[in-house]
Design an enzyme around this catalytic site. Structure first.
Site, PDB file in Angstrom:
ATOM      1  N   LYS A 145      63.823  31.289  70.877  1.00 12.44           N
ATOM      2  CA  LYS A 145      62.352  32.311  70.119  1.00 12.44           C
ATOM      3  C   LYS A 145      61.805  33.259  70.373  1.00 12.44           C
ATOM      4  O   LYS A 145      60.829  33.221  70.948  1.00 12.44           O
ATOM      5  CB  LYS A 145      62.478  31.693  68.273  1.00 12.44           C
ATOM      6  CG  LYS A 145      63.038  31.615  67.601  1.00 12.44           C
ATOM      7  CD  LYS A 145      62.284  31.253  65.884  1.00 12.44           C
ATOM      8  CE  LYS A 145      62.858  30.333  65.263  1.00 12.44           C
ATOM      9  NZ  LYS A 145      62.375  29.899  64.305  1.00 12.44           N
ATOM     10  N   GLU A 187      50.929  21.193  65.863  1.00 15.15           N
ATOM     11  CA  GLU A 187      51.833  20.888  66.574  1.00 15.15           C
ATOM     12  C   GLU A 187      53.010  19.809  66.769  1.00 15.15           C
ATOM     13  O   GLU A 187      54.120  19.345  66.065  1.00 15.15           O
ATOM     14  CB  GLU A 187      52.467  22.322  67.059  1.00 15.15           C
ATOM     15  CG  GLU A 187      51.925  23.816  67.075  1.00 15.15           C
ATOM     16  CD  GLU A 187      52.786  24.056  66.441  1.00 15.15           C
ATOM     17  OE1 GLU A 187      54.144  23.771  65.086  1.00 15.15           O
ATOM     18  OE2 GLU A 187      53.057  25.370  65.170  1.00 15.15           O
ATOM     19  N   LYS A 229      62.491  18.991  70.068  1.00 14.35           N
ATOM     20  CA  LYS A 229      62.321  20.601  70.035  1.00 14.35           C
ATOM     21  C   LYS A 229      63.946  20.712  70.545  1.00 14.35           C
ATOM     22  O   LYS A 229      64.385  21.353  69.608  1.00 14.35           O
ATOM     23  CB  LYS A 229      61.429  21.356  70.038  1.00 14.35           C
ATOM     24  CG  LYS A 229      61.890  22.911  70.362  1.00 14.35           C
ATOM     25  CD  LYS A 229      60.440  24.082  69.125  1.00 14.35           C
ATOM     26  CE  LYS A 229      61.420  25.184  69.474  1.00 14.35           C
ATOM     27  NZ  LYS A 229      59.978  26.391  69.169  1.00 14.35           N
ATOM     28  N   GLU A 239      68.442  28.627  63.703  1.00 16.96           N
ATOM     29  CA  GLU A 239      68.155  28.085  62.103  1.00 16.96           C
ATOM     30  C   GLU A 239      68.852  28.349  61.074  1.00 16.96           C
ATOM     31  O   GLU A 239      68.029  28.766  59.846  1.00 16.96           O
ATOM     32  CB  GLU A 239      66.863  29.313  62.235  1.00 16.96           C
ATOM     33  CG  GLU A 239      65.301  28.925  61.216  1.00 16.96           C
ATOM     34  CD  GLU A 239      64.486  28.574  61.640  1.00 16.96           C
ATOM     35  OE1 GLU A 239      63.663  28.980  62.775  1.00 16.96           O
ATOM     36  OE2 GLU A 239      63.269  29.128  60.529  1.00 16.96           O
ATOM     37  N   ARG A 243      67.109  23.749  61.964  1.00 14.84           N
ATOM     38  CA  ARG A 243      65.569  24.374  62.757  1.00 14.84           C
ATOM     39  C   ARG A 243      64.400  24.504  61.559  1.00 14.84           C
ATOM     40  O   ARG A 243      63.795  24.141  62.153  1.00 14.84           O
ATOM     41  CB  ARG A 243      66.202  25.373  63.269  1.00 14.84           C
ATOM     42  CG  ARG A 243      65.129  25.841  64.421  1.00 14.84           C
ATOM     43  CD  ARG A 243      65.630  26.880  65.615  1.00 14.84           C
ATOM     44  NE  ARG A 243      64.399  27.125  66.235  1.00 14.84           N
ATOM     45  CZ  ARG A 243      64.429  27.366  67.448  1.00 14.84           C
ATOM     46  NH1 ARG A 243      65.837  27.891  67.946  1.00 14.84           N
ATOM     47  NH2 ARG A 243      63.576  28.526  67.914  1.00 14.84           N
ATOM     48  N   ASN A 247      59.318  23.853  60.330  1.00 18.97           N
ATOM     49  CA  ASN A 247      58.097  24.766  59.593  1.00 18.97           C
ATOM     50  C   ASN A 247      57.446  23.899  58.817  1.00 18.97           C
ATOM     51  O   ASN A 247      57.027  24.263  57.578  1.00 18.97           O
ATOM     52  CB  ASN A 247      59.181  25.359  58.996  1.00 18.97           C
ATOM     53  CG  ASN A 247      59.998  26.770  59.322  1.00 18.97           C
ATOM     54  OD1 ASN A 247      58.627  27.084  60.394  1.00 18.97           O
ATOM     55  ND2 ASN A 247      61.102  27.695  58.890  1.00 18.97           N
ATOM     56  N   HIS A 254      51.299  29.353  57.061  1.00 19.07           N
ATOM     57  CA  HIS A 254      50.919  31.083  56.382  1.00 19.07           C
ATOM     58  C   HIS A 254      50.997  31.787  55.883  1.00 19.07           C
ATOM     59  O   HIS A 254      49.719  32.559  56.464  1.00 19.07           O
ATOM     60  CB  HIS A 254      52.315  31.501  56.947  1.00 19.07           C
ATOM     61  CG  HIS A 254      53.635  31.394  58.062  1.00 19.07           C
ATOM     62  ND1 HIS A 254      55.076  30.870  58.608  1.00 19.07           N
ATOM     63  CD2 HIS A 254      53.239  31.353  59.526  1.00 19.07           C
ATOM     64  CE1 HIS A 254      55.019  31.303  59.634  1.00 19.07           C
ATOM     65  NE2 HIS A 254      53.871  31.018  60.546  1.00 19.07           N
ATOM     66  N   HIS A 267      46.593  29.310  64.583  1.00 22.07           N
ATOM     67  CA  HIS A 267      47.480  28.698  63.887  1.00 22.07           C
ATOM     68  C   HIS A 267      48.335  27.634  63.999  1.00 22.07           C
ATOM     69  O   HIS A 267      48.364  27.149  62.755  1.00 22.07           O
ATOM     70  CB  HIS A 267      49.018  29.043  64.911  1.00 22.07           C
ATOM     71  CG  HIS A 267      49.982  29.217  64.369  1.00 22.07           C
ATOM     72  ND1 HIS A 267      50.452  29.375  63.083  1.00 22.07           N
ATOM     73  CD2 HIS A 267      52.245  28.382  64.981  1.00 22.07           C
ATOM     74  CE1 HIS A 267      52.037  29.050  63.077  1.00 22.07           C
ATOM     75  NE2 HIS A 267      52.223  28.057  64.134  1.00 22.07           N
TER      76      HIS A 267
END
Ligand code: NAD
Ligand code: GLY
Length: 362
Positions: A145, A187, A229, A239, A243, A247, A254, A267
């Protein structure tokens, strides 16, 4: 030295992720092995370039490449079309042709922008990711991405474009500020919580060592994260399905970032808050036990990450959630943990009820 290699199998876009400590000096040999040629345009920023560019340059030159440094201003606020143009300008000024390539040296902001420049310059030139933050080593450098922000939203402009290789040197994390390091750990928790129960236990058992940046623990955590991943990306590169599991914690995370104007939380910190709420929602829906919920919260606390949603009215949260990319007519796609190490993707129409579970009422 590279101590672990993970292969991402995507047909003719397959590539390897090399993980080690002190392997940054191997970038030149790696690019040569990949069959790259010409000029290596190293895209970095004013924080990372003074720390690591010299070594990268020496290694690339020793392997026979010409080098060009494109040093950008540092920060998420520069992840935009004006900064992207600075990369194009430098490549055009140096007359780089399709026989050249880009090396992205920095965190996720640099990786995303340099990757998008590589995807679009002359309709695509090769690029290699050299991520230097924990978040970029375990997430953004893997999976292709790339992109920039638009004034009206994050990552709205971009492309799926896989790197030719990813070189991860965990020794570069020695200079990473503590808060950025912890945000990266957030993460990593995500992978254990929804995709790998054993890895979750590893994180629980090694939280202190990880916080102390112990090399072996870090290499294992980074390798396992990249492997998980990679597996997800191999199943669903663009996605369309699985995928979206990545999230987990991001939907409410977010919303927190949007409501606080992207200034109060990094983040990974916002994702940590989002994961705590996702665990609470999963427990309320009956997808995990109170004990599983408590383990997720305890791990996040032990890594020094925040857990509480900042106080905004339910209406503000509902508004922020309704702008989520994943909202469709059928409802908000919300990732729940199914026990620890499993997941369920739920479509949620009643945002008020969801927010009430999180303790956000009218
Ligand atoms: P970042 O790139 O802004 O880096 C954080 C800070 O650390 C910056 O100031 C940077 O200059 C500095 N830094 C980087 N490496 C350093 C080092 N070794 N020593 C000292 N300082 C160092 O932030 P990030 O958290 O790495 O990335 C966030 C970005 O990643 C966001 O733009 C997000 O949208 C993107 N992202 C992309 C994906 C994807 O799949 N492409 C996934 C997650 C996040
Ligand atoms: N960071 C989420 C993804 O790469 O899909």
């Amino acid at each position: 030295m590279t101590v672990d290699t993970i292969k991402i199998e995507l047909g003719d876009r397959s590539y390897e992720i090399g993980i080690g400590a002190g392997n940054l000096d191997g970038i030149g040999a790696l690019c040569k092995k990949l069959g790259l040629s010409g000029t290596a345009a190293v895209v970095s920023n004013t924080t990372v370039a003074p720390l690591y560019f010299q070594r990268v340059e020496a290694s690339l030159q020793a392997a026979g490449f010409r080098t060009l440094l494109v040093s950008l201003p540092d920060g998420e606020s520069y992840k935009n079309s004006a900064t992207l143009n600075l990369i194009y300008d430098a490549l055009v000024d140096a007359s780089l042709d399709r026989g050249s390539f880009i090396v992205a040296l920095g965190g996720g902001v640099i990786g995303d922008m340099a990757g998008f420049a590589a995807a679009s310059y002359l309709r695509g030139i090769p690029f290699v990711q050299v991520p230097t933050t924990l978040l970029s080593q375990v997430d953004s450098s893997v999976g292709g991405k790339t992109g920039i922000n638009h004034p009206r939203g994050k990552n709205l402009i971009g492309a799926f474009y896989q790197p030719r290789a990813v070189l991860i040197d965990v020794a570069t994390l020695d200079t990473l500020p503590e808060r950025e390091f912890r945000a990266g750990l957030g993460e990593i928790v995500k992978y254990g919580a929804v995709l790998d129960r054993d890895f979750f236990s590893f994180l629980e058992d090694n939280a202190k060592l990880l916080l102390a940046r112990d090399r072996d623990s870090l290499i294992h955590a980074v390798s396992r994260s990249c492997a998980i991943k990679g597996y997800v990306v191999e199943q669903d590169e663009r996605e369309g399905g699985l995928r979206a599991v990545l999230n987990y914690g991001h939907t409410l995370g977010h919303a927190v970032e949007t409501l606080t104007g992207y200034t109060n939380y990094l983040h990974g910190e916002a994702v940590a808050i989002g994961m705590v709420q996702a665990a609470r929602i999963s427990q309320q829906y009956g997808f995990c036990s109170q004990e599983d919920h408590d383990r997720i919260v305890s791990l996040i606390v032990s890594l020094g990450l925040p857990t509480e949603l900042p106080p905004f009215p339910a209406q503000a949260y509902a508004e922020a959630l309704s702008h989520d990319k994943k909202v469709r007519q059928s409802g908000l796609l919300f990732i729940c943990n199914n026990g620890i190490g499993g997941h369920r993707m739920e479509r949620i129409k009643d945002l008020t009820a969801l927010l009430e579970i999180c303790g956000i009422g009218e």
